[in-house]
Design an enzyme around this catalytic site. Structure first.
Site, PDB file in Angstrom:
ATOM      1  N   GLU A 147       0.630  12.650   3.321  1.00 45.37           N
ATOM      2  CA  GLU A 147       1.173  11.741   2.321  1.00 45.37           C
ATOM      3  C   GLU A 147       0.902  10.241   2.833  1.00 45.37           C
ATOM      4  OE1 GLU A 147       4.152   9.327   0.389  1.00 45.37           O
ATOM      5  OE2 GLU A 147       3.611   9.723   2.452  1.00 45.37           O
TER       6      GLU A 147
ATOM      7  N   HIS B 276       8.745   3.634   9.035  1.00 42.44           N
ATOM      8  CA  HIS B 276       7.547   3.608   9.844  1.00 42.44           C
ATOM      9  C   HIS B 276       7.462   3.203  11.245  1.00 42.44           C
ATOM     10  CE1 HIS B 276       5.106   4.018   5.698  1.00 42.44           C
ATOM     11  NE2 HIS B 276       5.863   5.052   6.031  1.00 42.44           N
TER      12      HIS B 276
END
Ligand SMILES: [Zn+2]
Length: 496
Positions: free
Chosen positions: A301, A428
Site C-alpha cells: 500500500e 511514517h
C-alpha cells in the site's frame, strides 16, 4: 523468506480440521463485538513489533518483517479451519536510498531519492539554469562537477537524467519551499535522457544559500554519499474467505499489512491489520452467516495502493459483481486520535462514494452515536486501499483516526487529546511503535469493525448492486510511480 515458501507452510497447516460445529453460537453483532478486546490486540502488537526487528525496524513490503507479518496472519486464520486462505502474489519494484550531503566540510540534512544510484562523489557545485527540465538548462561547466537544481515543474528524475546526460558526476536538488524535503523519488528506474547520478535532496534555505555564495564568486565543494537499494520484490495479499455464507454476496474488509521503510508501522497500518485479524479470529466462533466475509491484508500500500489495485484489476467481471461492499481500516489507533467515518453520502466532503456507501456511513455513525461519540468525516481522496473499489463502483466505507493532519480545537473538545497537534506525530516515522497506539480508541474502533462485519454478514438489505464499472476505470493505474507514492503518503488530505 520467499513468498513461495508460505504455500508449503500453509500446506502443513491445512490438515487441521474445522473447529466449527452446529453447537457454535449463532452470530449477532453484540456477541461478536463482546469478544474483541485490547489484550488480544496488544498481543498482536508485540508480535508485529518483533517482526519489524527482523528487518531493522521496518515491515516494508517484501522485507523479513513483512513476510513474518503475513505468515502470522495466515497461520492464525488457517488454524481456525473457518476460512479458505489464499496468497495473491505479485511483484513490484522496491526502492530505498540513504544519503549524506556535505559542503565545504559541513554536513547538511538531506533525503535519499528513490532510484538514485549508490556512490560517493566530490566536486565543485555548478548552478543549473531555470528548472533543469530541458537539456539546454545545463551549462557546459557541469561536466565532471555537481549540478545544483531547483525542484518543480518536471519530475526530479528527469532533472537528474539531464544532469547525467550533461556529464555531471552528481546532483543536488533543493526544495522550492524553504522547508526540509520529506521524501522523493526519481519516479522510474531509468530514463532515456541520460544516466542517473548520485543525488541528494536539501532544503530551499540551504539551496539558496549555496547559490548566493557561488554568485559572490566562491567555490562550493560538495560531497554526496548515497547507499541505495533497488530490487523487484515478490509479495502477496493475504485473502481469507469464510467457508460459510453466500459467495454471491461477499463482504470485503481490508487493511494494509506493510509499513513504510522508515518504521515498524504499528499504527499505520498495524492497527487496522490487527483490528480485522482479531475480528476475523473471533468471527470463527459463530455460525449463521448469510453472506460470506472476506478479510484481505493488502501488500505494498505504501508504494501506491499496489496490492489493492492488483486485486481489483484481476477480479473477473463475475467476482467483481459479487463483492457486495468494501470496508477499509487504515490507521485506527492514532495517538491524538479523531473518530472519522468515510463520507459515503458526500455531504461533508463533496466526494460521495458509490451508491450504497451512504448506508455504510450511517451504520458507523449510529454505532458511534450509541457510544456518545460524534464522528467526523474522512474523504474518499484516493489515499488508501478503498480507491480501486470506489473506482469500479463498489459501495465503500471505513474508519480512520488521522495521520499528519492537525487536530482542531473542536476536535479536541469532541474527542479529547491536544488541539494544534498532529493526529499521529509518529506518522511514517521510526517512532510508530506500541507506545504510539491509542489503545482505548483502537479497541473502540475494532469493536466498531466487529459490529459492521456481523451486521453485513447477516444482511445487506438496503445496499444496491448496480453493474460494476469496468476495470479500465481504475484511476490509480494511470498514475506515475511518483504520483502513486504521493497518494499513499497523504493519509489525511481532508478530514472534516
Ligand atoms: Zn496506511
Amino acid at each position: 523468506m520467499k513468498v513461495s515458501h508460505l504455500a508449503s507452510l500453509l500446506g502443513a497447516l491445512c490438515a487441521i480440521s474445522p473447529v466449527l460445529s452446529q453447537d457454535s453460537p449463532t452470530l449477532t453483532p453484540d456477541a461478536l463485538e463482546d469478544l474483541v478486546n485490547r489484550d488480544a490486540l496488544l498481543e498482536h502488537a508485540r508480535q508485529f513489533l518483533a517482526f519489524s526487528e527482523l528487518s531493522n525496524g521496518t515491515r516494508a513490503f517484501g522485507s523479513k518483517g513483512h513476510q513474518a507479518t503475513i505468515q502470522y496472519v495466515a497461520k492464525l486464520l488457517e488454524a481456525t479451519g473457518y476460512y479458505d486462505i489464499e496468497f495473491e502474489e505479485f511483484t513490484y519494484s522496491y526502492s530505498e536510498a540513504k544519503a549524506q550531503f556535505f559542503a565545504d566540510g559541513k554536513e547538511y540534512l538531506t533525503r535519499g531519492l528513490g532510484y538514485s544510484p549508490s556512490g560517493d562523489v566530490t566536486g565543485s557545485v555548478v548552478v543549473v539554469n531555470d528548472l533543469g527540465c530541458n537539456p539546454t538548462d545545463f551549462p557546459a561547466a557541469v561536466k565532471g562537477k555537481i549540478a545544483l537544481i531547483l525542484r518543480g515543474t518536471c519530475n526530479l528524475g528527469l532533472k537528474v537524467a539531464h544532469a547525467g546526460g550533461a556529464g555531471a558526476i552528481g546532483a543536488i536538488l533543493y526544495n522550492n519551499l524553504d522547508a526540509e524535503p520529506i521524501s522523493g523519488t526519481f519516479g522510474a528506474p531509468s530514463r532515456p535522457e541520460g544516466p542517473y547520478v548520485p543525488s541528494a535532496y536539501i532544503s530551499g534555505v540551504n539551496g539558496k544559500a549555496f547559490i548566493a555564495s557561488i554568485a559572490a564568486g566562491n567555490e562550493v565543494i560538495a560531497n554526496i554519499r548515497v547507499q541505495s537499494l533497488i530490487e523487484d520484490r515478490v509479495t502477496a495479499n493475504v485473502i481469507a474467505t469464510t467457508k460459510e455464507g453466500d459467495k454471491d454476496n461477499v463482504i470485503v474488509a481490508g487493511a494494509h499489512s506493510d509499513s513504510v521503510p522508515a518504521g515498524p508501522g504499528l499504527n499505520d497500518d498495524g492497527s487496522g491489520s490487527m483490528g480485522i485479524l482479531e475480528v476475523a479470529l473471533n468471527l470463527a466462533n459463530f455460525h449463521g452467516l448469510q453472506n460470506a466475509v472476506r478479510f484481505i491484508w493488502w501488500s505494498a500500500e505504501e508504494f501506491g495502493l499496489i496490492g489493492s489495485e492488483y486485486h481489483v484489476e484481476h477480479l473477473s467481471d463475475d467476482a467483481r459483481q459479487k463483492v457486495a461492499l468494501y470496508l477499509n481500516f487504515d490507521m485506527i489507533a492514532s495517538p491524538n486520535a479523531g473518530y472519522f467515518v468515510f463520507d459515503g453520502d458526500g455531504n461533508a466532503t463533496d466526494i460521495p462514494g458509490p451508491p450504497g456507501s451512504e448506508v455504510i456511513e450511517r451504520l458507523y455513525r449510529a454505532y458511534f452515536d450509541s457510544h456518545n461519540i460524534t464522528a467526523g468525516s474522512a474523504v474518499f481522496g484516493g489515499s488508501s486501499d478503498y480507491q480501486p473499489f470506489v473506482d469500479v463502483g463498489i459501495p465503500s466505507g471505513g474508519l480512520m483516526t488521522g495521520a499528519s493532519g492537525i487536530k482542531t480545537a473542536e476536535g479536541a473538545l469532541q474527542w479529547g487529546g491536544d488541539a494544534g497537534v498532529a493526529y499521529d506525530v509518529c506518522y511514517h516515522l521510526s517512532c510508530d511503535v506500541i507506545e504510539n497506539l491509542n489503545v482505548d480508541v483502537w479497541e473502540r474502533n475494532s469493536k466498531a469493525i466487529a459490529h459492521s462485519i456481523a451486521n453485513y454478514a447477516l444482511s445487506i438489505e438496503g445496499i444496491p448492486r448496480p453493474v460494476r464499472e469496468p476495470v479500465r476505470s481504475l484511476r490509480v493505474s494511470k498514475l506515475s510511480y511518483e504520483e502513486r507514492l504521493h497518494l499513499s503518503c497523504d493519509h489525511d488530505d481532508e478530514l472534516i
